[in-house]
Design an enzyme around this catalytic site. Structure first.
Site, PDB file in Angstrom:
ATOM      1  N   VAL A   1       0.920  -1.261   0.048  1.00 47.16           N
ATOM      2  CA  VAL A   1       0.120  -0.073   0.012  1.00 47.16           C
ATOM      3  C   VAL A   1       0.971   1.242   0.023  1.00 47.16           C
ATOM      4  CG1 VAL A   1      -1.820   1.250   1.096  1.00 47.16           C
ATOM      5  CG2 VAL A   1      -2.024  -1.223   1.205  1.00 47.16           C
TER       6      VAL A   1
ATOM      7  N   LYS B   1      -7.115  -2.051   9.488  1.00 50.45           N
ATOM      8  CA  LYS B   1      -8.725  -2.359  10.184  1.00 50.45           C
ATOM      9  C   LYS B   1      -8.332  -3.039  11.654  1.00 50.45           C
ATOM     10  CE  LYS B   1      -8.191  -5.031   6.566  1.00 50.45           C
ATOM     11  NZ  LYS B   1      -6.956  -5.803   6.181  1.00 50.45           N
TER      12      LYS B   1
ATOM     13  N   VAL C   1     -11.502  -0.929   4.823  1.00 46.15           N
ATOM     14  CA  VAL C   1     -12.596  -1.769   4.452  1.00 46.15           C
ATOM     15  C   VAL C   1     -12.909  -1.563   2.752  1.00 46.15           C
ATOM     16  CG1 VAL C   1     -14.947  -2.405   4.529  1.00 46.15           C
ATOM     17  CG2 VAL C   1     -13.921  -1.605   6.577  1.00 46.15           C
TER      18      VAL C   1
ATOM     19  N   ILE D   1     -12.585   0.553  -2.803  1.00 41.95           N
ATOM     20  CA  ILE D   1     -14.101   1.086  -2.886  1.00 41.95           C
ATOM     21  C   ILE D   1     -14.283   2.060  -1.896  1.00 41.95           C
ATOM     22  CG2 ILE D   1     -16.623   0.019  -2.586  1.00 41.95           C
ATOM     23  CD1 ILE D   1     -15.589  -2.784  -3.331  1.00 41.95           C
TER      24      ILE D   1
ATOM     25  N   GLY E   1       0.038 -12.412  -4.676  1.00 45.35           N
ATOM     26  CA  GLY E   1       0.385 -11.094  -3.644  1.00 45.35           C
ATOM     27  C   GLY E   1      -1.050 -10.991  -2.914  1.00 45.35           C
TER      28      GLY E   1
ATOM     29  N   GLU F   1      -1.382 -13.252   2.262  1.00 47.56           N
ATOM     30  CA  GLU F   1       0.020 -13.158   2.947  1.00 47.56           C
ATOM     31  C   GLU F   1       0.421 -14.388   3.179  1.00 47.56           C
ATOM     32  OE1 GLU F   1      -0.324 -10.390   6.191  1.00 47.56           O
ATOM     33  OE2 GLU F   1      -1.706  -9.162   4.988  1.00 47.56           O
TER      34      GLU F   1
ATOM     35  N   ASP G   1     -10.450 -11.247   8.882  1.00 42.81           N
ATOM     36  CA  ASP G   1     -10.456 -10.088   8.159  1.00 42.81           C
ATOM     37  C   ASP G   1     -11.744  -9.666   8.000  1.00 42.81           C
ATOM     38  OD1 ASP G   1      -8.674  -8.353   6.144  1.00 42.81           O
ATOM     39  OD2 ASP G   1     -10.149  -9.014   4.979  1.00 42.81           O
TER      40      ASP G   1
ATOM     41  N   LYS H   1     -13.719  -6.052   9.117  1.00 43.93           N
ATOM     42  CA  LYS H   1     -14.259  -5.116   8.082  1.00 43.93           C
ATOM     43  C   LYS H   1     -15.659  -4.817   8.466  1.00 43.93           C
ATOM     44  CE  LYS H   1     -10.995  -5.795   4.716  1.00 43.93           C
ATOM     45  NZ  LYS H   1     -10.479  -6.985   3.380  1.00 43.93           N
TER      46      LYS H   1
ATOM     47  N   GLY I   1      -5.160  -4.463  -2.664  1.00 44.68           N
ATOM     48  CA  GLY I   1      -4.021  -4.245  -3.821  1.00 44.68           C
ATOM     49  C   GLY I   1      -3.807  -2.673  -3.464  1.00 44.68           C
TER      50      GLY I   1
HETATM   51  N1  LIG Z   1      -2.564  -4.902   0.844  1.00 51.65           N
HETATM   52  C1  LIG Z   1      -3.677  -4.497   0.640  1.00 51.65           C
HETATM   53  O1  LIG Z   1      -4.421  -4.694  -0.438  1.00 51.65           O
HETATM   54  C2  LIG Z   1      -4.272  -3.700   1.601  1.00 51.65           C
HETATM   55  C3  LIG Z   1      -5.863  -3.278   1.531  1.00 51.65           C
HETATM   56  C4  LIG Z   1      -6.394  -2.628   2.388  1.00 51.65           C
HETATM   57  C5  LIG Z   1      -6.010  -2.433   3.690  1.00 51.65           C
HETATM   58  N2  LIG Z   1      -4.480  -2.998   3.890  1.00 51.65           N
HETATM   59  C6  LIG Z   1      -3.954  -2.626   5.080  1.00 51.65           C
HETATM   60  O2  LIG Z   1      -2.850  -1.760   4.903  1.00 51.65           O
HETATM   61  C7  LIG Z   1      -1.719  -2.074   5.751  1.00 51.65           C
HETATM   62  C8  LIG Z   1      -0.545  -2.249   5.025  1.00 51.65           C
HETATM   63  O3  LIG Z   1      -0.671  -3.371   4.076  1.00 51.65           O
HETATM   64  P1  LIG Z   1       0.456  -4.084   3.244  1.00 51.65           P
HETATM   65  O4  LIG Z   1      -0.315  -4.909   2.288  1.00 51.65           O
HETATM   66  O5  LIG Z   1       1.016  -2.697   2.507  1.00 51.65           O
HETATM   67  O6  LIG Z   1       1.410  -4.759   3.849  1.00 51.65           O
HETATM   68  P2  LIG Z   1       2.853  -4.862   3.617  1.00 51.65           P
HETATM   69  O7  LIG Z   1       3.242  -5.048   2.166  1.00 51.65           O
HETATM   70  O8  LIG Z   1       3.469  -6.065   4.211  1.00 51.65           O
HETATM   71  O9  LIG Z   1       3.933  -3.563   3.852  1.00 51.65           O
HETATM   72  C9  LIG Z   1       4.059  -3.348   5.146  1.00 51.65           C
HETATM   73  C10 LIG Z   1       5.371  -2.463   5.314  1.00 51.65           C
HETATM   74  O10 LIG Z   1       5.304  -1.769   6.600  1.00 51.65           O
HETATM   75  C11 LIG Z   1       6.946  -1.838   6.775  1.00 51.65           C
HETATM   76  N3  LIG Z   1       7.008  -2.351   8.363  1.00 51.65           N
HETATM   77  C12 LIG Z   1       6.409  -3.152   8.970  1.00 51.65           C
HETATM   78  N4  LIG Z   1       6.912  -2.820  10.280  1.00 51.65           N
HETATM   79  C13 LIG Z   1       7.567  -1.929  10.527  1.00 51.65           C
HETATM   80  C14 LIG Z   1       8.573  -1.345  11.176  1.00 51.65           C
HETATM   81  N5  LIG Z   1       8.303  -1.596  12.465  1.00 51.65           N
HETATM   82  N6  LIG Z   1       9.411  -0.205  11.146  1.00 51.65           N
HETATM   83  C15 LIG Z   1       9.364   0.249   9.523  1.00 51.65           C
HETATM   84  N7  LIG Z   1       8.566  -0.481   8.713  1.00 51.65           N
HETATM   85  C16 LIG Z   1       7.856  -1.493   8.897  1.00 51.65           C
HETATM   86  C17 LIG Z   1       7.269  -3.351   6.158  1.00 51.65           C
HETATM   87  O11 LIG Z   1       8.692  -3.377   6.198  1.00 51.65           O
HETATM   88  P3  LIG Z   1       9.545  -4.737   5.647  1.00 51.65           P
HETATM   89  O12 LIG Z   1       9.159  -5.011   4.320  1.00 51.65           O
HETATM   90  O13 LIG Z   1      10.872  -4.128   5.881  1.00 51.65           O
HETATM   91  O14 LIG Z   1       9.007  -5.616   6.436  1.00 51.65           O
HETATM   92  C18 LIG Z   1       6.691  -3.056   4.664  1.00 51.65           C
HETATM   93  O15 LIG Z   1       7.413  -2.082   3.955  1.00 51.65           O
HETATM   94  C19 LIG Z   1      -2.367  -3.175   6.819  1.00 51.65           C
HETATM   95  O16 LIG Z   1      -2.805  -2.723   7.697  1.00 51.65           O
HETATM   96  C20 LIG Z   1      -3.356  -3.776   5.761  1.00 51.65           C
HETATM   97  O17 LIG Z   1      -4.572  -4.508   6.584  1.00 51.65           O
HETATM   98  C21 LIG Z   1      -3.981  -3.488   2.886  1.00 51.65           C
END
Ligand SMILES: NC(=O)c1ccc[n+]([C@@H]2O[C@H](COP(=O)([O-])OP(=O)(O)OC[C@H]3O[C@@H](n4cnc5c(N)ncnc54)[C@H](OP(=O)(O)O)[C@@H]3O)[C@@H](O)[C@H]2O)c1
Length: 403
Positions: free
Chosen positions: A24, A102, A129, A133, A184, A187, A198, A202, A299
């Protein structure tokens, strides 16, 4: 709900302090670059120690918060700690915060919102959520002029991708999960997606926005798709149904019903046509009209779209999202009643289950039963008990009364 965000200067390009540079976080960077945003730019990015390899990256939260170019903080780290501590520190430093987290808002939303209000800044979480959307934003807008009666839909893109793949390609659960991970969507630890938590997070978050009530976690029956097998999909398809992971919350005369479970939908139901990793998120208004939003539920780029909406709201001084004076409530599902499909082995001996069954089919070592209409909490509790013996699968059967 207006918050005095007096620190925000509306006529300048605002600097974002980005916590998290994953799916994100990178999506937001790409979106701002692609749209050549004249409203926002990424001022600083928090990375883990040793990963801050660009001039705009830092390794500690204090230097990000002290940077004068950071006006708003976007938290996309995920998880509870250190996200909670960092968000609190940002709010105390009088920075408005946008988060997509969330789990964090579900567990600590009240604490964070109180801190935001005490510091005169906004806390927003539209992206938590529905991915891209604009669901929560729509609920907030709609409830200004009508009492929302019900909310729900397919809120987890990963499980939907898996169910659709299993239906269309007749593949095994494990193969569908592997494909979701490779793309992707899921997880490395997919438990929140396949166990339904999840979706639970939501629907609960949507519930506080729509109904001004946090429904107690433990009172919401929650079943995911983890017990589903390829043979079950074939059986369900032969019955003429599609299976989807469904979450809902609605007003009833006894309070609020809420549950998450796999449900069987007829081909003409909107849920049945939701393919791949898409979501459908709907609400029912005070006249009983159902309106639905369909789109990418996850995404980097879609989710960044919702974050950008929140950033614009903060720039326009709209304020936070948690309703004033919201309260807590236990879900009451005694009038949430429908039939269920249950698969067990022939070895399972349960007189109670047998007595509940209206129809049954024996297929090899499996028995599929359709139960009488029964309340959601009762069937979820029964299955938990029977699972002491074997891994039963069950799914609700969607009827007009379900919605
Ligand atoms: N992905 C989606 O489609 C989506 C949709 C809606 C909501 N969300 C929400 O958005 C949030 C992020 O999701 P994501 O999919 O982007 O996760 P992600 O790809 O795992 O990215 C998380 C990032 O945070 C970094 N990070 C974690 N702990 C850290 C710390 N202590 N210090 C510095 N950096 C740190 C990670 O670094 P490293 O790479 O070094 O571990 C990574 O770069 C979550 O709360 C998720 O529920 C995601």
């Amino acid at each position: 709900m207006k918050t005095d965000v007096s620190k925000i200067e509306t006529n300048k390009r605002l600097g974002i302090g980005l916590l998290g540079y994953g799916t994100v976080g990178k999506g937001l960077e790409t979106l701002l670059e692609a749209t050549a945003s004249d409203a926002f730019f990424i001022a600083k990015i928090l990375r883990r120690a040793t990963k801050a390899n660009r001039h705009d990256m830092v390794e500690d939260i204090d230097s990000l918060l002290k940077d004068p170019s950071v006006d708003i903080v976007v938290e996309v780290l995920g998880g509870i700690e250190p996200a909670r501590s960092y968000v609190l520190a940002a709010l105390k430093a009088k920075k408005a915060v946008v988060t997509a987290n969330k789990a964090l808002i579900n567990r600590h939303g009240d604490e964070l919102d109180a801190c935001a209000k005490a510091n005169g800044v906004a806390l927003r979480f539209s992206a938590a959520v529905g991915g891209g959307i604009p669901y929560l934003a729509t609920l907030l807008e709609v409830k200004r002029h009508t009492q929302i009666q019900a909310i729900g839909g397919i809120l987890n893109g990963t499980s939907n991708f898996m169910l659709d793949k299993m239906e269309r390609e007749q593949c095994a659960f494990e193969e569908a999960l592997r494909a979701a991970q490779q793309l992707g969507y899921a997880e490395a630890d997919p438990s929140a997606d396949i166990l339904g938590t999840d979706s639970l997070n939501k629907i609960r978050l949507s519930g506080v926005v729509a109904f001004d009530r946090w429904i107690e976690f433990e009172s919401i029956p929650c079943e995911g798709i983890a017990y589903l097998q390829a043979e079950d999909i074939q059986f369900i398809q032969n019955l003429g149904y599609h299976i989807r992971l469904f979450a809902t919350m609605c007003r009833s005369e006894d309070g609020i019903q809420a549950y998450v479970e796999p449900q069987l939908f007829n081909v003409e139901d909107a849920e049945a046509s939701i393919l791949a990793n898409h979501n459908i998120a709907w609400f029912v208004d005070s006249m009983g009209e159902r309106q639905a939003l369909i789109g990418q539920g996850a995404g980097g780029l879609p989710t960044a779209g919702n974050i950008l909406r929140d950033l614009m709201q903060i720039k326009e001084k709209t304020g936070g999202m948690l309703p004033e004076g919201h309260t807590k409530l236990v879900a009451n599902n005694t009038k949430a009643i429908h039939q269920y499909l249950i698969r067990s082995s022939k070895n399972l001996k349960s007189g109670y289950l047998e007595a509940l069954s209206e129809v049954k089919w024996i297929q090899g070592n499996r028995i599929y039963r359709i139960t009488k209409a029964m309340d959601v909490s009762r069937i979820h509790a029964l299955v938990q008990t029977l699972r002491a013996t074997e891994p039963i699968f069950f799914a609700g059967i969607q009827t007009k009364e379900t919605l």
